[in-house]
Design a protein around this motif. Structure first.
Motif, short mmCIF file in Angstrom:
data_model
loop_
_atom_site.label_atom_id
_atom_site.label_comp_id
_atom_site.label_asym_id
_atom_site.label_seq_id
_atom_site.Cartn_x
_atom_site.Cartn_y
_atom_site.Cartn_z
N CYS A 15 48.13 44.77 46.37
CA CYS A 15 47.22 43.86 45.65
C CYS A 15 45.99 44.62 45.14
CB CYS A 15 46.79 42.71 46.54
SG CYS A 15 48.10 41.53 46.87
N LEU A 16 45.48 45.55 45.95
CA LEU A 16 44.34 46.36 45.50
C LEU A 16 44.71 47.25 44.33
CD1 LEU A 16 42.76 47.32 48.94
CD2 LEU A 16 41.88 45.70 47.26
N TYR A 20 43.02 47.19 40.59
CA TYR A 20 42.55 48.41 39.94
C TYR A 20 43.22 48.60 38.58
CZ TYR A 20 41.40 53.34 39.25
OH TYR A 20 40.96 54.52 38.73
N ALA A 21 44.50 48.25 38.49
CA ALA A 21 45.21 48.35 37.21
C ALA A 21 44.60 47.41 36.18
CB ALA A 21 46.69 48.03 37.41
N ASN A 22 44.24 46.20 36.58
CA ASN A 22 43.61 45.26 35.65
C ASN A 22 42.27 45.78 35.16
OD1 ASN A 22 45.47 43.21 35.30
ND2 ASN A 22 44.86 42.19 37.18
N ARG A 23 41.52 46.43 36.03
CA ARG A 23 40.22 47.00 35.62
C ARG A 23 40.39 48.13 34.62
NH1 ARG A 23 36.63 49.10 39.62
NH2 ARG A 23 35.05 48.77 38.04
N ARG A 24 41.54 48.82 34.67
CA ARG A 24 41.83 49.92 33.75
C ARG A 24 42.63 49.43 32.55
NH1 ARG A 24 40.59 55.32 34.05
NH2 ARG A 24 42.72 55.68 33.45
N PHE A 25 42.70 48.12 32.33
CA PHE A 25 43.40 47.49 31.21
C PHE A 25 44.89 47.83 31.21
CE2 PHE A 25 39.00 48.05 29.82
CZ PHE A 25 38.67 46.73 29.59
N ARG A 26 45.48 47.85 32.39
CA ARG A 26 46.92 48.05 32.54
C ARG A 26 47.52 46.78 33.13
NH1 ARG A 26 48.14 53.61 32.52
NH2 ARG A 26 50.23 52.89 32.09
N SER A 27 48.83 46.72 33.22
CA SER A 27 49.53 45.55 33.73
C SER A 27 49.37 45.46 35.24
CB SER A 27 51.00 45.63 33.36
OG SER A 27 51.72 44.60 34.00
N ILE A 29 50.41 43.00 37.31
CA ILE A 29 51.62 42.54 37.99
C ILE A 29 52.67 43.65 38.02
CG2 ILE A 29 52.70 41.48 35.97
CD1 ILE A 29 52.66 39.83 39.35
N GLY A 30 52.74 44.44 36.95
CA GLY A 30 53.69 45.54 36.92
C GLY A 30 53.37 46.59 37.97
N PHE A 31 52.10 46.95 38.09
CA PHE A 31 51.72 47.94 39.09
C PHE A 31 51.76 47.37 40.50
CE2 PHE A 31 50.24 50.37 35.49
CZ PHE A 31 50.61 51.65 35.88
N PHE A 32 51.63 46.05 40.64
CA PHE A 32 51.80 45.43 41.96
C PHE A 32 53.23 45.65 42.44
CE2 PHE A 32 53.36 41.76 44.36
CZ PHE A 32 52.57 41.88 45.50
N PHE A 33 54.22 45.36 41.57
CA PHE A 33 55.61 45.53 41.98
C PHE A 33 55.98 47.00 42.13
CE2 PHE A 33 56.08 41.12 40.37
CZ PHE A 33 56.53 40.57 41.56
N LEU A 34 55.41 47.86 41.31
CA LEU A 34 55.64 49.29 41.47
C LEU A 34 55.14 49.75 42.83
CD1 LEU A 34 56.33 52.08 39.89
CD2 LEU A 34 53.86 52.23 39.78
N SER A 35 53.95 49.32 43.20
CA SER A 35 53.39 49.69 44.50
C SER A 35 54.15 49.04 45.66
CB SER A 35 51.92 49.26 44.57
OG SER A 35 51.18 49.91 43.59
N LEU A 36 54.64 47.86 45.42
CA LEU A 36 55.38 47.16 46.47
C LEU A 36 56.70 47.86 46.77
CD1 LEU A 36 55.03 44.61 48.22
CD2 LEU A 36 56.36 43.39 46.50
#
Length: 99
Positions: A15-16, A20-27, A29-36
């Protein structure tokens, strides 16, 4: 109990990474699942090394010189390309947005 704690920490770190991805104007939800699915460390490194998405930052690419300029710009500051000419409709009149 230990496996549950590891899962909760893994989920929290994912979730963190998404925030951080949203703050860098990236997806986020996409990076959440990548990290998961991989690890939160991989997701964080991928965001930190990668570039921010320029279209979501309010920038666009000039069709003549390919430099990034603000979306509201009427003229490119690098090559002086006039965007009001390209915004004309087929009848030769400019749109109400550029008058």
């Amino acid at each position: 109990m230990d496996a549950f704690l590891v899962f909760v920490v893994w989920l929290l770190l994912s979730c963190l990474v998404a925030a951080y991805a949203n703050r860098r104007f990236r997806s986020g939800i996409g990076f959440f699942f990548l990290s998961l699915f991989l690890t939160p460390i991989v997701g964080f490194i991928w965001i930190a090394v990668g570039r921010a998405n320029p279209e979501r930052q309010g920038l666009r690419k000039c069709p003549v010189c390919a430099e990034l300029i603000k979306s509201e710009a009427l003229k490119c500051r690098f090559c002086q390309h006039d965007f009001t000419i390209t915004a004309r409709n087929p009848h030769g009149t400019t749109s109400a947005l550029h008058r």
